[in-house]
Design a protein around this motif. Structure first.
Motif, PDB file in Angstrom:
ATOM      1  N   HIS A   1       0.838  -1.199   0.000  1.00 42.67           N
ATOM      2  CA  HIS A   1       0.000   0.000   0.000  1.00 42.67           C
ATOM      3  C   HIS A   1       0.881   1.261   0.000  1.00 42.67           C
ATOM      4  O   HIS A   1       0.571   2.260  -0.655  1.00 42.67           O
ATOM      5  CB  HIS A   1      -0.883  -0.049   1.251  1.00 42.67           C
ATOM      6  CG  HIS A   1      -1.799   1.109   1.385  1.00 42.67           C
ATOM      7  ND1 HIS A   1      -2.923   1.270   0.615  1.00 42.67           N
ATOM      8  CD2 HIS A   1      -1.763   2.195   2.195  1.00 42.67           C
ATOM      9  CE1 HIS A   1      -3.532   2.394   0.957  1.00 42.67           C
ATOM     10  NE2 HIS A   1      -2.847   2.972   1.912  1.00 42.67           N
TER      11      HIS A   1
ATOM     12  N   HIS B   1       1.250   4.611  -2.489  1.00 40.17           N
ATOM     13  CA  HIS B   1       1.272   6.056  -2.196  1.00 40.17           C
ATOM     14  C   HIS B   1       2.485   6.714  -2.857  1.00 40.17           C
ATOM     15  O   HIS B   1       2.381   7.812  -3.401  1.00 40.17           O
ATOM     16  CB  HIS B   1       1.296   6.291  -0.683  1.00 40.17           C
ATOM     17  CG  HIS B   1      -0.072   6.274  -0.052  1.00 40.17           C
ATOM     18  ND1 HIS B   1      -1.088   7.111  -0.455  1.00 40.17           N
ATOM     19  CD2 HIS B   1      -0.592   5.513   0.948  1.00 40.17           C
ATOM     20  CE1 HIS B   1      -2.175   6.879   0.277  1.00 40.17           C
ATOM     21  NE2 HIS B   1      -1.897   5.908   1.139  1.00 40.17           N
TER      22      HIS B   1
ATOM     23  N   SER C   1      -0.557   9.633   5.946  1.00 48.12           N
ATOM     24  CA  SER C   1      -1.902   9.072   5.791  1.00 48.12           C
ATOM     25  C   SER C   1      -2.501   8.779   7.158  1.00 48.12           C
ATOM     26  O   SER C   1      -1.953   9.179   8.187  1.00 48.12           O
ATOM     27  CB  SER C   1      -1.836   7.811   4.939  1.00 48.12           C
ATOM     28  OG  SER C   1      -1.261   6.773   5.678  1.00 48.12           O
TER      29      SER C   1
ATOM     30  N   ASP D   1      -6.392   7.152  -0.602  1.00 45.98           N
ATOM     31  CA  ASP D   1      -6.329   5.774  -1.113  1.00 45.98           C
ATOM     32  C   ASP D   1      -7.106   5.630  -2.416  1.00 45.98           C
ATOM     33  O   ASP D   1      -8.272   6.038  -2.496  1.00 45.98           O
ATOM     34  CB  ASP D   1      -6.909   4.822  -0.063  1.00 45.98           C
ATOM     35  CG  ASP D   1      -6.000   4.714   1.141  1.00 45.98           C
ATOM     36  OD1 ASP D   1      -4.873   5.242   1.086  1.00 45.98           O
ATOM     37  OD2 ASP D   1      -6.417   4.096   2.138  1.00 45.98           O
TER      38      ASP D   1
HETATM   39 ZN    ZN Z   1      -3.274   5.059   2.311  1.00 44.36          ZN
END
Ligand code: ZN
Ligand code: KG4
Length: 328
Positions: free
Chosen positions: A94, A98, A119, A296
């Motif tokens: 993940h 980003h 985040s 996201d």
């Molecule tokens: Zn995120």
């Protein structure tokens, strides 16, 4: 995504509404919602992009970090799709997603790129070299930046997610930061810390409201004076941005990057964006993706997955809720 960087569609099924009444993410509800929504979201993505499954050459899926339930749903679905269609599938971090949102927005971003990820779950300073390999220079020792925004918002009686609420109230100028004095955050090196700042907000609020220590938990959010909420939001946001900029500055000095990129949900913050634009107006190239690529989204995972696949990496599809970028 087509040709490694052209976004054909970027469908996001937000779960914010589902979790708002609980004041935060409920893992079981999140997993169930993923299960219900993943097939319709994939259909919508293909439809919006004007493509069918027959056009797909590669599947990229997040394998961590995150909640185990939603991760299992995603990886299971991707594996089934890849098996049925005889397609390659890559497992993506993940956080790598980003990072890649910066390259999606600015394909000409020159390495080394210093990336600040801010985040709800992460606050990391990462240096990315010309090969795309990330090296973590620093990270939060406790709460993530977004988490701190969410927790402070909750103390102020604002709804979840708190970041956009604090941003809105601080931007409205209804309260002055100077009326709500908070100490600067001090942490060694390139690491971050937000829990002390959060506690400082709590103590000052309790003092201003004449509550005993720990009394805020039971305070009535509706009875919170708007002037106080405005000042607290502005002061907290200012100190949080001070902290992020101080560490970013320090890292720029230590690594002399060609490009500085800031991404993650908190990078949507208007106060942060303005301060960054002011600071990096010249010399170093500054990349802040548009809000829809900061938060996201699927395009960033596709971009990261494509790069991994090009390098012959990303073979592991093991779900890792605590997956980390290499510590460097
Ligand atoms: Zn995120
Ligand atoms: O990257 P993201 O969408 O999801 C995670 O991977 O966590 O980030 C969500 C976080 C939440 O904590 C939310 O409050 C914060 O980003 N956020 C903001 C703003 N918009 C979202 N924080 C500050 N200012 C904003 N405008």
């Amino acid at each position: 995504m087509e040709d490694g960087g052209r976004i054909l569609s970027n469908v996001v099924s937000s779960q914010v509404e589902l979790h708002t009444s609980f004041g935060g993410v409920v893992p079981e509800l999140a997993a169930r919602a993923h299960l219900e929504r993943i097939a319709p979201v994939v259909d919508a993505a293909l439809r919006d992009g004007g493509r069918s499954l027959d056009d797909v050459d590669l599947v990229a899926v997040t394998r961590g970090p995150g909640l185990v339930g939603p991760l299992l749903v995603g990886v299971g679905f991707a594996q089934a799709l890849a098996m049925e269609r005889v397609l390659p599938v890559v497992g993506v971090s993940h956080l790598d997603g980003h990072i890649n949102s910066a390259f999606l927005h600015d394909a000409a971003a020159e390495a080394p790129v210093l990336v600040l990820i801010v985040s709800g779950g992460h606050t990391e300073l990462v240096l990315v070299d010309a090969e795309g390999a990330p090296r973590v220079l620093g990270r939060t020792l406790d709460d993530a930046a977004g988490e701190a925004f969410d927790k402070v918002a909750r103390m102020l009686g604002l709804r979840y997610p708190g970041g956009p609420e604090i941003d809105r109230i601080a931007g409205r100028g209804g309260g002055r930061a100077a009326d709500f004095p908070l100490p600067r955050v001090t942490v060694d090196g390139l690491d971050f810390s937000f829990s002390g700042l959060k506690t400082a907000v709590r103590y000052r609020l309790e003092k201003e409201l004449g509550l005993p220590q720990g009394g805020l938990e039971r305070a009535d959010a509706a009875a919170m004076p708007p002037q106080l909420v405005g000042a607290a939001a502005a002061a907290f946001q200012e100190r949080a941005i001070d902290h992020l900029l101080e560490k970013l500055e320090l890292a720029v000095g230590a690594t002399t990057p060609q490009t500085v990129a800031v991404t993650g949900g908190v990078a949507q913050n208007r106060g942060l964006r303005a301060r960054l634009a002011e600071r990096f107006a010249s010399a170093t190239r500054l990349v802040i993706p548009p809000p829809e690529l900061c938060t996201d989204n699927a395009a960033m995972i596709a971009a990261a997955g494509f790069r991994l696949w090009q390098r012959g990496e990303g073979a592991s599809l093991e779900v890792e809720p605590g997956l980390r970028l290499s510590p460097g």
